[in-house]
Design a protein around this motif. Structure first.
Motif, short mmCIF file in Angstrom:
data_model
loop_
_atom_site.label_atom_id
_atom_site.label_comp_id
_atom_site.label_asym_id
_atom_site.label_seq_id
_atom_site.Cartn_x
_atom_site.Cartn_y
_atom_site.Cartn_z
N LEU A 107 42.10 15.28 57.87
CA LEU A 107 41.58 16.40 57.10
C LEU A 107 40.47 17.03 57.94
CD1 LEU A 107 41.36 18.19 54.64
CD2 LEU A 107 39.84 16.50 53.59
N LYS A 108 40.77 18.20 58.48
CA LYS A 108 39.79 18.83 59.37
C LYS A 108 39.98 20.34 59.37
CE LYS A 108 42.74 18.43 63.49
NZ LYS A 108 42.84 17.91 64.87
N PRO A 109 38.90 21.08 59.56
CA PRO A 109 39.02 22.54 59.71
C PRO A 109 39.55 22.87 61.09
CG PRO A 109 36.74 21.87 59.97
CD PRO A 109 37.49 20.63 59.59
N THR A 110 40.38 23.87 61.18
CA THR A 110 40.92 24.29 62.48
C THR A 110 40.38 25.65 62.91
OG1 THR A 110 42.87 25.20 61.36
CG2 THR A 110 43.02 22.94 62.20
N ASN A 111 39.95 26.45 61.94
CA ASN A 111 39.38 27.74 62.28
C ASN A 111 38.49 28.19 61.12
OD1 ASN A 111 39.53 30.95 62.18
ND2 ASN A 111 39.83 30.31 64.30
N VAL A 112 37.25 28.53 61.43
CA VAL A 112 36.29 28.94 60.40
C VAL A 112 35.71 30.29 60.78
CG1 VAL A 112 34.22 28.33 59.11
CG2 VAL A 112 35.72 26.52 59.96
N GLN A 113 35.79 31.25 59.88
CA GLN A 113 35.24 32.58 60.11
C GLN A 113 34.41 33.02 58.91
OE1 GLN A 113 38.34 35.37 60.98
NE2 GLN A 113 39.09 34.26 62.77
N VAL A 114 33.39 33.79 59.17
CA VAL A 114 32.61 34.43 58.12
C VAL A 114 32.64 35.92 58.35
CG1 VAL A 114 30.35 34.69 57.05
CG2 VAL A 114 31.11 32.43 57.79
N VAL A 115 33.09 36.66 57.35
CA VAL A 115 33.27 38.10 57.45
C VAL A 115 32.45 38.78 56.36
CG1 VAL A 115 34.95 39.98 57.39
CG2 VAL A 115 35.60 37.77 58.35
N ARG A 116 31.96 39.97 56.67
CA ARG A 116 31.26 40.75 55.65
C ARG A 116 32.18 41.87 55.18
NH1 ARG A 116 26.56 41.62 53.28
NH2 ARG A 116 25.97 43.72 52.65
N GLY A 117 32.39 41.92 53.89
CA GLY A 117 33.27 42.92 53.32
C GLY A 117 33.49 42.65 51.85
N ARG A 118 34.58 43.15 51.31
CA ARG A 118 34.93 42.90 49.92
C ARG A 118 36.00 41.80 49.90
NH1 ARG A 118 33.87 48.45 49.96
NH2 ARG A 118 32.37 49.08 48.33
N PRO A 119 35.64 40.61 49.47
CA PRO A 119 36.60 39.49 49.51
C PRO A 119 37.79 39.66 48.59
CG PRO A 119 34.61 38.87 48.31
CD PRO A 119 34.34 40.20 48.93
N HIS A 120 37.65 40.45 47.52
CA HIS A 120 38.72 40.67 46.56
C HIS A 120 38.81 42.15 46.26
CE1 HIS A 120 38.53 36.33 46.06
NE2 HIS A 120 37.26 36.45 45.75
N TYR A 121 39.98 42.59 45.82
CA TYR A 121 40.18 44.01 45.55
C TYR A 121 39.32 44.49 44.39
CZ TYR A 121 43.07 42.69 41.52
OH TYR A 121 43.52 42.18 40.34
#
Length: 223
Positions: free
Chosen positions: A42-56
Motif C-alpha cells: 500500500l503506497k502512493p505512486t504519484n501525489v499532486q496538489v492543484v489549485r482550482g475547482r475540484p468539483h463542478y
C-alpha cells in the motif's frame, strides 16, 4: 376454544421466534470462520496538489490533492457463506495543525480517496453494474456460494475516485500523510463489522494496512 385470529397470531409468533433463533445461529457462524486479511503493498505512486475547482459544483477555487496509489491485499478470508458484500475503501490521513492556526480542533484529518463494493456470488444480482457486465458476473458465479478470488486486490498506479480538499482551502505542503486501507463486511444476517485494531478470537486485525509517511507537494500550476 381459541378463535381463528388467536390461532393465527400464535402461529405467526411461533414462526417469528423460530426465524429469529435461526438468524441468530447463522450470524454466530461468522465467529467460527477465521478472518486473516493481509496487505502486501500500500503506497502512493504519484501525489499532486492543484489549485482550482475540484468539483463542478464548487463555488470557489481551492487547493486539492490527487493521489495515485498501488495496492496488493488478500481479503479472501472475509468471504464466507454469510457474506453479502464487502465494502473496501482507502483513506488519506494526516495530523491537523496545532491549535490556534485556524485549521480546526480535529486530531486527524481523514478523507476517502477510493472505494469499491465487492459482491459475493449469491449477491451478484444486487451489483450496481450495467446489464452486460452484470450478465458476465452472474454467469461466472454460477454454482458458487463463495468466491475467495474476489477478495484479492491488485491495483497498480490506481487513479483516485475522490480528490482531497480541506475546509481552509489549503492542503499543499502537509507532512506525515499516510494511506490506510479499511473494510466493512456486510452479511446476509447479522451485524456489520469493520477492521479492528486488535485480534478478537479467530478474527485477526488487518496488518500492514498503513503506508509509509509522505508529504503533499507544493501547488502544481495548471498549464
Amino acid at each position: 376454544m381459541h378463535s381463528s385470529l388467536v390461532r393465527l397470531q400464535n402461529a405467526f409468533g411461533f414462526f417469528t421466534t423460530v426465524a429469529f433463533v435461526v438468524a441468530a445461529l447463522i450470524a454466530a457462524t461468522d465467529l467460527i470462520a477465521p478472518r486473516t486479511p493481509s496487505v502486501g503493498v500500500l503506497k502512493p505512486t504519484n501525489v499532486q496538489v492543484v489549485r482550482g475547482r475540484p468539483h463542478y459544483y464548487s463555488s470557489k477555487k481551492e487547493e486539492y490533492a490527487i493521489i495515485r496509489f498501488s495496492l496488493d491485499a488478500d481479503l479472501s478470508s472475509l468471504f464466507t457463506w454469510n457474506t453479502k458484500q464487502l465494502f473496501v475503501y482507502v483513506t488519506a490521513e494526516w495530523p491537523a495543525a496545532k491549535a490556534g492556526s485556524g485549521s480546526g480542533a480535529n486530531a486527524t484529518n481523514q478523507a476517502v480517496i477510493w472505494d469499491s463494493i465487492i459482491t459475493s456470488p449469491s449477491a451478484d444480482h444486487l451489483a450496481n453494474l450495467g446489464p452486460i457486465a452484470k450478465k458476465k458476473l452472474i454467469r461466472s458465479a454460477q454454482g458458487k456460494s463463495i468466491d475467495p478470488s474476489r477478495g484479492i486486490l491488485s491495483l497498480k498506479n490506481q487513479r483516485p475516485k475522490y480528490q482531497i480538499t480541506h475546509p481552509s482551502g489549503k492542503i499543499a505542503q502537509q507532512d506525515d500523510v499516510v494511506l490506510r486501507l479499511h473494510y466493512n463486511v456486510q452479511p446476509w444476517v447479522g451485524l456489520l463489522t469493520w477492521n479492528r485494531d486488535s485480534d478478537v478470537g479467530r478474527w485477526k486485525t488487518l496488518r500492514d494496512n498503513v503506508s509509509k509517511k509522505f508529504s503533499f507537494p507544493e501547488v502544481k500550476k495548471k498549464e
